[in-house]
Design a protein around this motif. Structure first.
Motif, PDB file in Angstrom:
ATOM      1  N   GLN A 100     -63.958  61.432 -41.337  1.00  0.00           N
ATOM      2  CA  GLN A 100     -64.006  62.895 -41.052  1.00  0.00           C
ATOM      3  C   GLN A 100     -63.731  63.799 -42.105  1.00  0.00           C
ATOM      4  O   GLN A 100     -63.146  63.574 -43.382  1.00  0.00           O
ATOM      5  N   THR A 101     -64.348  65.029 -42.185  1.00  0.00           N
ATOM      6  CA  THR A 101     -64.276  66.103 -43.109  1.00  0.00           C
ATOM      7  C   THR A 101     -63.486  67.309 -42.773  1.00  0.00           C
ATOM      8  O   THR A 101     -63.866  67.761 -41.659  1.00  0.00           O
ATOM      9  N   TYR A 102     -62.563  67.590 -43.364  1.00  0.00           N
ATOM     10  CA  TYR A 102     -61.610  68.689 -43.166  1.00  0.00           C
ATOM     11  C   TYR A 102     -61.521  69.603 -44.423  1.00  0.00           C
ATOM     12  O   TYR A 102     -61.696  69.221 -45.691  1.00  0.00           O
ATOM     13  N   LYS A 103     -61.017  70.913 -44.224  1.00  0.00           N
ATOM     14  CA  LYS A 103     -60.624  71.795 -45.280  1.00  0.00           C
ATOM     15  C   LYS A 103     -59.110  71.714 -45.653  1.00  0.00           C
ATOM     16  O   LYS A 103     -58.330  71.937 -44.606  1.00  0.00           O
ATOM     17  N   LEU A 104     -58.864  71.982 -46.950  1.00  0.00           N
ATOM     18  CA  LEU A 104     -57.478  71.911 -47.388  1.00  0.00           C
ATOM     19  C   LEU A 104     -56.873  73.396 -46.898  1.00  0.00           C
ATOM     20  O   LEU A 104     -57.768  74.149 -47.103  1.00  0.00           O
ATOM     21  N   ILE A 105     -55.671  73.336 -46.307  1.00  0.00           N
ATOM     22  CA  ILE A 105     -55.129  74.487 -45.916  1.00  0.00           C
ATOM     23  C   ILE A 105     -54.126  75.030 -47.089  1.00  0.00           C
ATOM     24  O   ILE A 105     -53.347  76.026 -47.189  1.00  0.00           O
ATOM     25  N   ALA A 106     -53.647  73.892 -48.088  1.00  0.00           N
ATOM     26  CA  ALA A 106     -52.902  74.289 -48.947  1.00  0.00           C
ATOM     27  C   ALA A 106     -53.289  73.519 -50.264  1.00  0.00           C
ATOM     28  O   ALA A 106     -54.099  72.667 -50.356  1.00  0.00           O
ATOM     29  N   ASP A 107     -53.165  74.080 -51.545  1.00  0.00           N
ATOM     30  CA  ASP A 107     -53.645  73.437 -52.790  1.00  0.00           C
ATOM     31  C   ASP A 107     -52.803  72.107 -53.086  1.00  0.00           C
ATOM     32  O   ASP A 107     -51.905  71.908 -52.488  1.00  0.00           O
ATOM     33  N   MET A 108     -53.847  71.359 -53.607  1.00  0.00           N
ATOM     34  CA  MET A 108     -53.201  70.052 -53.789  1.00  0.00           C
ATOM     35  C   MET A 108     -52.354  70.181 -54.953  1.00  0.00           C
ATOM     36  O   MET A 108     -52.477  70.563 -56.062  1.00  0.00           O
ATOM     37  N   ASP A 109     -51.076  69.678 -54.932  1.00  0.00           N
ATOM     38  CA  ASP A 109     -49.934  69.788 -55.830  1.00  0.00           C
ATOM     39  C   ASP A 109     -49.585  68.560 -56.203  1.00  0.00           C
ATOM     40  O   ASP A 109     -49.096  67.745 -55.234  1.00  0.00           O
ATOM     41  N   ARG A 112     -51.088  66.015 -53.805  1.00  0.00           N
ATOM     42  CA  ARG A 112     -50.600  66.090 -52.314  1.00  0.00           C
ATOM     43  C   ARG A 112     -50.894  67.435 -51.864  1.00  0.00           C
ATOM     44  O   ARG A 112     -50.776  68.522 -52.515  1.00  0.00           O
ATOM     45  N   GLY A 113     -51.373  67.556 -50.414  1.00  0.00           N
ATOM     46  CA  GLY A 113     -51.830  68.742 -50.102  1.00  0.00           C
ATOM     47  C   GLY A 113     -51.667  68.740 -48.546  1.00  0.00           C
ATOM     48  O   GLY A 113     -50.871  67.882 -48.018  1.00  0.00           O
ATOM     49  N   LYS A 114     -52.500  70.025 -47.833  1.00  0.00           N
ATOM     50  CA  LYS A 114     -52.346  69.634 -46.384  1.00  0.00           C
ATOM     51  C   LYS A 114     -53.706  70.141 -45.744  1.00  0.00           C
ATOM     52  O   LYS A 114     -54.487  70.974 -46.355  1.00  0.00           O
ATOM     53  N   ALA A 132     -56.995  75.200 -51.541  1.00  0.00           N
ATOM     54  CA  ALA A 132     -57.227  75.682 -50.455  1.00  0.00           C
ATOM     55  C   ALA A 132     -58.425  75.997 -50.074  1.00  0.00           C
ATOM     56  O   ALA A 132     -59.193  77.019 -50.827  1.00  0.00           O
ATOM     57  N   GLY A 133     -59.226  75.625 -48.841  1.00  0.00           N
ATOM     58  CA  GLY A 133     -60.587  75.969 -48.671  1.00  0.00           C
ATOM     59  C   GLY A 133     -61.577  74.970 -49.055  1.00  0.00           C
ATOM     60  O   GLY A 133     -62.793  74.741 -48.413  1.00  0.00           O
ATOM     61  N   ASP A 134     -61.241  74.023 -49.819  1.00  0.00           N
ATOM     62  CA  ASP A 134     -61.964  72.974 -50.602  1.00  0.00           C
ATOM     63  C   ASP A 134     -62.255  71.940 -49.403  1.00  0.00           C
ATOM     64  O   ASP A 134     -61.006  71.778 -48.516  1.00  0.00           O
ATOM     65  N   LYS A 135     -63.387  71.191 -48.999  1.00  0.00           N
ATOM     66  CA  LYS A 135     -63.533  70.274 -48.193  1.00  0.00           C
ATOM     67  C   LYS A 135     -63.347  68.864 -48.752  1.00  0.00           C
ATOM     68  O   LYS A 135     -63.256  68.633 -50.067  1.00  0.00           O
ATOM     69  N   VAL A 136     -62.439  67.993 -48.001  1.00  0.00           N
ATOM     70  CA  VAL A 136     -62.088  66.802 -48.218  1.00  0.00           C
ATOM     71  C   VAL A 136     -62.487  65.726 -47.105  1.00  0.00           C
ATOM     72  O   VAL A 136     -62.584  66.233 -46.009  1.00  0.00           O
ATOM     73  N   LEU A 146     -52.595  61.117 -44.898  1.00  0.00           N
ATOM     74  CA  LEU A 146     -54.110  60.619 -44.879  1.00  0.00           C
ATOM     75  C   LEU A 146     -54.418  60.775 -46.370  1.00  0.00           C
ATOM     76  O   LEU A 146     -53.997  61.378 -47.355  1.00  0.00           O
ATOM     77  N   ILE A 147     -55.310  59.830 -46.833  1.00  0.00           N
ATOM     78  CA  ILE A 147     -55.844  59.327 -48.238  1.00  0.00           C
ATOM     79  C   ILE A 147     -57.230  60.176 -48.169  1.00  0.00           C
ATOM     80  O   ILE A 147     -58.130  59.919 -47.558  1.00  0.00           O
ATOM     81  N   VAL A 148     -57.455  61.172 -49.102  1.00  0.00           N
ATOM     82  CA  VAL A 148     -58.716  61.948 -48.995  1.00  0.00           C
ATOM     83  C   VAL A 148     -59.395  61.844 -50.487  1.00  0.00           C
ATOM     84  O   VAL A 148     -58.643  61.481 -51.459  1.00  0.00           O
ATOM     85  N   GLU A 149     -60.728  62.050 -50.279  1.00  0.00           N
ATOM     86  CA  GLU A 149     -61.665  62.388 -51.718  1.00  0.00           C
ATOM     87  C   GLU A 149     -62.210  63.641 -51.427  1.00  0.00           C
ATOM     88  O   GLU A 149     -62.730  63.935 -50.303  1.00  0.00           O
ATOM     89  N   PRO A 150     -62.387  64.387 -52.491  1.00  0.00           N
ATOM     90  CA  PRO A 150     -63.481  65.634 -52.557  1.00  0.00           C
ATOM     91  C   PRO A 150     -64.616  65.288 -52.037  1.00  0.00           C
ATOM     92  O   PRO A 150     -65.219  64.442 -52.191  1.00  0.00           O
ATOM     93  N   VAL A 151     -65.047  66.289 -51.350  1.00  0.00           N
ATOM     94  CA  VAL A 151     -66.570  66.280 -50.844  1.00  0.00           C
ATOM     95  C   VAL A 151     -67.534  67.089 -51.865  1.00  0.00           C
ATOM     96  O   VAL A 151     -67.071  68.126 -52.373  1.00  0.00           O
TER      97      VAL A 151
END
Length: 151
Positions: A100-109, A112-114, A132-136, A146-151
């Protein structure tokens, strides 16, 4: 104390109530142990119903032996015949998010992000810098994140 032990009587109703208490414990606590002990208690109740002169010592010995046997047999049966389900992700909620694809609600630091999924914020990890706002896209799950990668 000895007078109490000499006057202790357990009738069939006592064993049925003990079985009921054990069933409640089975529902409330994890593991399938109390179910087998409840079955042993019901059997002892049946024995006491037909042999009311059986002393409390004999009743407890029968209960202990039947409990050990029933727990062993029950656990062995369940180990050999596991309960199967159509839902491979049962009790693994995070697995249902893979792909599934979701939007980050916090910057990756520091990797790690959210993301927000439904009403829950999930921690995500990835080897990239996201804002924040990028799709993962969720590619895997590691217990609590969750382990994610950029879309």
């Amino acid at each position: 104390m000895m007078d109490f032990m000499n006057e202790l009587t357990l009738n069939h109703w006592t064993w049925f109530v003990i079985a009921l208490v054990l069933l409640v414990l089975e529902i409330a606590l994890p593991g399938v142990v109390f179910l087998w002990m409840a079955m042993a208690s019901v059997i002892v109740g049946g024995v006491v119903f037909f042999a009311p002169d059986l002393g409390w010592e004999g009743q407890l010995i029968i209960f202990a032996v039947l409990s050990i046997i029933s727990v062993y047999v029950g656990r062995t049966f369940l180990r050999r015949n596991p309960i199967e389900t159509d839902d491979q992700n049962l009790n693994q909620r995070g697995r249902s998010f893979v792909g599934q694809t979701y939007k980050l609600i916090a910057d990756m630091d520091n990797g790690r992000g959210k993301v927000r999924i439904g009403d829950t914020n999930w921690t995500v990890e990835g080897d990239f810098d996201g804002l924040a706002g990028d799709k993962v896209k969720v590619v895997d799950v590691d217990v609590t994140y969750l382990i994610v990668e950029p879309v």
